[in-house]
Write an enzyme that holds these catalytic residues in place. Structure first.
Site, PDB file in Angstrom:
ATOM      1  N   ASP A  35       0.834  -1.200   0.000  1.00  0.00           N
ATOM      2  CA  ASP A  35       0.000   0.000   0.000  1.00  0.00           C
ATOM      3  C   ASP A  35       0.874   1.257   0.000  1.00  0.00           C
ATOM      4  OD1 ASP A  35      -2.186   1.611   0.161  1.00  0.00           O
ATOM      5  OD2 ASP A  35      -2.887   0.884   2.082  1.00  0.00           O
ATOM      6  N   ASP A  36       0.782   2.054  -1.060  1.00  0.00           N
ATOM      7  CA  ASP A  36       1.547   3.304  -1.184  1.00  0.00           C
ATOM      8  C   ASP A  36       3.044   3.060  -1.342  1.00  0.00           C
ATOM      9  OD1 ASP A  36      -0.884   4.521  -0.822  1.00  0.00           O
ATOM     10  OD2 ASP A  36      -0.319   5.677   0.937  1.00  0.00           O
ATOM     11  N   CYS A  73      -5.933   3.849  -3.915  1.00  0.00           N
ATOM     12  CA  CYS A  73      -6.159   2.523  -3.309  1.00  0.00           C
ATOM     13  C   CYS A  73      -7.341   1.750  -3.870  1.00  0.00           C
ATOM     14  CB  CYS A  73      -6.347   2.680  -1.806  1.00  0.00           C
ATOM     15  SG  CYS A  73      -5.051   3.568  -0.934  1.00  0.00           S
ATOM     16  N   ARG A  77      -7.545  -1.758  -6.384  1.00  0.00           N
ATOM     17  CA  ARG A  77      -7.953  -3.049  -5.842  1.00  0.00           C
ATOM     18  C   ARG A  77      -9.157  -3.612  -6.600  1.00  0.00           C
ATOM     19  NH1 ARG A  77      -5.416  -3.232  -0.495  1.00  0.00           N
ATOM     20  NH2 ARG A  77      -4.022  -1.439  -0.566  1.00  0.00           N
ATOM     21  N   LYS A 131      -5.805  -5.458   4.460  1.00  0.00           N
ATOM     22  CA  LYS A 131      -6.600  -4.300   4.049  1.00  0.00           C
ATOM     23  C   LYS A 131      -7.577  -4.678   2.947  1.00  0.00           C
ATOM     24  CE  LYS A 131      -6.173   0.273   1.877  1.00  0.00           C
ATOM     25  NZ  LYS A 131      -5.333   1.456   1.645  1.00  0.00           N
ATOM     26  N   HIS A 133     -10.733  -2.089   1.837  1.00  0.00           N
ATOM     27  CA  HIS A 133     -10.988  -0.775   1.240  1.00  0.00           C
ATOM     28  C   HIS A 133     -11.844  -0.854  -0.020  1.00  0.00           C
ATOM     29  CE1 HIS A 133      -9.171   3.559   0.836  1.00  0.00           C
ATOM     30  NE2 HIS A 133     -10.380   3.532   1.366  1.00  0.00           N
ATOM     31  N   HIS A 225       1.584   2.239   3.783  1.00  0.00           N
ATOM     32  CA  HIS A 225       0.666   3.373   3.959  1.00  0.00           C
ATOM     33  C   HIS A 225       0.813   3.921   5.378  1.00  0.00           C
ATOM     34  CE1 HIS A 225      -3.113   5.610   4.210  1.00  0.00           C
ATOM     35  NE2 HIS A 225      -3.415   5.316   2.960  1.00  0.00           N
ATOM     36  N   ASP A 331      -0.451  -0.631  -4.850  1.00  0.00           N
ATOM     37  CA  ASP A 331      -1.721  -0.118  -5.384  1.00  0.00           C
ATOM     38  C   ASP A 331      -1.598   1.254  -6.034  1.00  0.00           C
ATOM     39  OD1 ASP A 331      -1.359   1.325  -3.054  1.00  0.00           O
ATOM     40  OD2 ASP A 331      -3.258   0.755  -2.138  1.00  0.00           O
ATOM     41  N   ASN A 332      -0.513   1.963  -5.766  1.00  0.00           N
ATOM     42  CA  ASN A 332      -0.282   3.279  -6.387  1.00  0.00           C
ATOM     43  C   ASN A 332       1.129   3.707  -6.027  1.00  0.00           C
ATOM     44  OD1 ASN A 332      -2.670   3.979  -4.002  1.00  0.00           O
ATOM     45  ND2 ASN A 332      -0.582   4.677  -3.624  1.00  0.00           N
ATOM     46  N   LYS A 393       1.123   9.509  -5.701  1.00  0.00           N
ATOM     47  CA  LYS A 393      -0.253   9.037  -5.540  1.00  0.00           C
ATOM     48  C   LYS A 393      -1.269  10.165  -5.786  1.00  0.00           C
ATOM     49  CE  LYS A 393      -3.084   7.343  -1.630  1.00  0.00           C
ATOM     50  NZ  LYS A 393      -3.002   6.956  -0.196  1.00  0.00           N
TER      51      LYS A 393
END
Length: 756
Positions: A35-36, A73, A77, A131, A133, A225, A331-332, A393
């Protein structure tokens, strides 16, 4: 083949053999979502951050250098899980703020079956860990559960629904039930360790029941993240590693990337934009602070790598690693939500435009990474983490959308440690996995005709490194930032994201869709988007914009928005209960998404029908913690209301009124947008707050629970230590929000007596 023959008795009857409902030789599937994480933050992509387990995974398979996501995010996904573009499946934006338009309502349709559903139907056991989301805000408290992992094909789930959570005290869910973490932070609890434990437990349990059934696991860390939080023994080894700053770090990473072949040798490093300070011009105190924030981040990532490694090593120990398809993505790109200075308390950047207080940040230097920090690094490190690309992001420049992808399947793919440079997109991952494991996507699933995929299988790229197998076109839209890729060309808007005040004020570009300008790049010759060709090739630019418009129409991208205000006006939240009165009892736990909306003011009144006992102590109610939150409690002969907002503590105190039937607090808005706090006993004023208080619209990004009669692992202030349960004499708590009606003593007493 034997057919059914039914006789008078079972002994006289015959039946055909029962086929096994799965292929025992089918490969397992493990999808890992970081994540991130930026393009340049893994060791196997040029970083000096220690990620030995993920680097080893890359050595057993392939690294993609031209892989793309959606820049944020939830949409990424949704693409990864369905193989379709994010707007087509209703997740054009974060599911925190779904709106009443098809591309943004947060409801993945039944016509977009998920990887878990398709594999589960073919006999795979399916698990989701970490996670999620992908559940809209109004469905996170108590369902409906069709958008939870167990509603889209996963047999079991263990993790958190929101976009982020405190790694020490996460808002955990098992299947469809909120639970408390299995240990306290003081006992060594950390979410990354817990997720690995749970993943291994799931796999061990499966093998105890069935040694041959294939599994599919979605393993999504909350790391890296924000909040950046890790045990000190993982952070401290990085002391001094980043003291030379982000400019030097970018140059050194680029050199390693070129040496490794991740980036062509003639690629230019994207220019450091003027709103990011040259490291040499940052004064020593801030250099020390910013370097420490990056040390925390590095330790956080290395700690996550270690626990992902535990899962991978478990598969090796069972002999299943070679026959497991592993796909790892971010994810980014990196997050710049820490702003120019980073923060020990990054939550305030979401909920306030208040300027950074560097003295306050320096005062919390020793808290970074620990229990009293919800930290984030400065955006200079975010830029560096995406080396060599532009931005981060939420933007559709390459820094927002170009991310790591590692694919490994030792028993099915011969390549080891190789690179693939073909253009690809996150929608390609699901069709690729289905192709590798031999599952044909159904035309109909659950009685619903399935929509076409936007992604394509990359099997030919994996096996033959075929340059002709690359995807040729992809649109982008994230929070109003737009781009179009086609045959090596890319057009992208200069639209400035409106999430944080720092970006609105500092980043050069358009703040109005009507004024947006498109830039044009030849990404083959200029992958870092350093040379804008819009003026020299207007015809190509017009062609690219026309392509984007067509794709926007096909995928349901319009209407665009970059604000929260407009989204609130069009909020799609049919399951949200808009109550103004809450009647609660000790032990209750109310999710913020379903709890009192406090930003219009509120009255919280605890009932003691037999009178408040002398010396009574305990939490009446609590929401959030010492990073951001509020609590009403009794201690040391006083009733106290304490709130922590933007890192500052506000309080009101009064002597505890022994014998009072009702004690509480009234929080009322002022003309200046602040609030006053009045403590009451039997509706008489007994104390006021010393200063006006700012209250946020939300206390925490992970849905801070309102607890009644006890506190969660971290308190709001050091006046008490959780759980600090309320005295047994407390019967109930009533919270009323908005314009407050007169206090009706008799009615409240009648209500309280029902709970005696």
């Amino acid at each position: 083949m034997t057919e059914h023959r039914i006789g008078l008795t079972l002994a006289e009857s015959t039946s055909p053999p029962v086929p096994r409902p799965y292929d025992p030789d089918a490969p397992n599937v493990l999808v890992i979502v970081l994540d991130d994480l930026g393009f340049a933050q893994l060791g196997c992509y040029g970083s000096d951050i220690d990620t030995p387990n993920l680097d080893r995974l890359a050595g057993r398979g392939l690294r993609f250098t031209n892989f793309h996501t959606t820049a944020v995010c939830s949409p990424t996904r949704a693409c990864l899980l369905t193989g379709r573009n994010h707007h087509r499946v209703g997740v054009g934006m974060l599911t925190d703020m779904p709106i009443n338009f098809p591309g943004y309502n947060g409801q993945i349709p039944d016509s977009a079956g998920t990887l878990a559903q398709y594999l589960g139907a073919e006999g795979w056991a399916t698990f989701a860990v970490g996670k999620w989301h992908l559940t809209p805000r109004d469905q996170r408290a108590a369902g409906p559960y069709n958008t939870w992992p167990t509603g889209v094909g996963f047999d079991h789930y263990y993790g958190f629904l929101n976009g982020e959570t405190n790694q020490w005290t996460p808002q955990l869910i098992r299947d469809q039930t909120y639970i408390e973490p299995p240990a306290t932070p003081e006992e060594g609890y950390h979410l990354d360790a817990d997720l690995a434990d749970q993943a291994i437990d799931y796999l061990r349990g499966l093998r105890l029941a069935d040694p041959n059934r294939p599994f599919m696991m979605w393993y999504a860390t909350g790391t890296p993240h924000a909040p950046h939080q890790a045990p000190p023994e993982w952070i401290d080894p990085y002391a001094g590693r980043f003291d030379r700053g982000w400019d030097v770090w970018r140059e050194e990473v680029l050199a390693r990337q070129k040496e490794m072949g991740v980036i062509p040798p003639d690629v230019d490093l994207s220019e450091r934009p003027e709103w990011i300070e040259p490291w040499d011009e940052v004064e020593p105190d801030r250099q020390r602070l910013y370097a420490r924030m990056m040390e925390v981040y590095a330790g956080f990532l290395s700690h996550a790598d270690h626990h992902i490694g535990r899962v991978l090593r478990y598969l090796e120990s069972t002999g299943e690693a070679d026959n497991t398809v592993v796909a790892l993505i971010s994810d980014n790109g990196t997050s710049a939500e820490g702003g120019p200075n980073g923060s020990w308390n990054q939550i305030r950047h979401y909920i306030s435009d208040e300027a950074d207080d560097l003295n306050l940040e320096l005062a919390h230097y020793d808290d970074l990474g620990g229990f009293r920090s919800s930290g984030h690094y400065p955006w200079g490190w975010a830029l560096a983490g995406n080396t060599p690309f532009r931005r981060w992001k939420r933007y559709t420049f390459e820094g927002g959308v170009r991310d790591p992808l590692i694919l490994s399947w030792p028993s099915g793919i011969d390549a080891r440690g190789e690179l693939r440079h073909q253009y690809s997109h996150v929608t390609d991952v699901m069709p690729t996995i289905l192709d590798l494991v031999g599952v044909q996507p159904p035309a109909e699933f659950g009685g619903v005709e399935q929509m076409s995929f936007d992604g394509v299988s990359m099997r030919q790229i994996l096996e033959d490194d075929d340059p002709e197998a690359a995807r040729t076109s992809q649109y982008y839209e994230c929070w109003g930032s737009r781009a179009m890729y086609h045959l090596g060309w890319k057009a992208v808007t200069n639209h400035v994201n409106q999430l944080t005040a720092a970006e609105r004020d500092a980043i050069i570009g358009s703040h109005d869709f009507a004024d947006d300008e498109w830039e044009l790049f030849d990404t083959v010759a200029d992958p870092t988007e350093s040379h804008n060709l819009a003026e020299s090739d207007p015809e190509k630019l017009a062609e690219m914009i026309e392509l984007w418009n067509a794709e926007a129409d096909r995928n349901g991208v319009l209407p665009l928005d970059d604000t929260a205000v407009n989204r609130i006006a069009h909020m799609y939240a049919p399951w949200m209960s808009m109550r103004s009165r809450y009647e609660l009892v000790p032990g209750d736990k109310v999710h913020e998404a379903a709890g009192p909306l406090q930003f219009g003011g509120y009255r919280a009144v605890a009932a003691f029908p037999d009178g408040l006992p002398e010396g009574a102590a305990g939490v009446i109610c609590e929401q959030g913690d010492w990073i951001a939150g509020w609590a009403l409690f009794l201690v040391d002969g006083e009733i106290r209301w304490v709130a922590v907002v933007h890192g500052r503590e506000y309080r009101a105190t009064a002597p505890a009124p022994t014998g009072a039937r009702f004690v509480g607090a009234v929080v009322e808005p002022t003309d200046g947008g602040l609030f006053t706090v009045t403590l009451t006993a039997d509706d008489a004023e007994i104390g006021q707050g010393a200063q006006p208080v700012p209250l946020p619209t939300n206390w925490a990004p992970d849905g801070a629970f309102l607890t009644v009669g006890y506190g969660r692992p971290f308190p709001v202030c050091d006046d008490y230590e959780p759980p600090f349960e309320a005295p047994e004499a407390m019967a109930s708590l009533t919270i009323e929000t908005g314009p407050l009606p007169p206090f009706d003593f008799d009615a409240e007493m009648a209500h309280a007596m029902r709970h005696q």
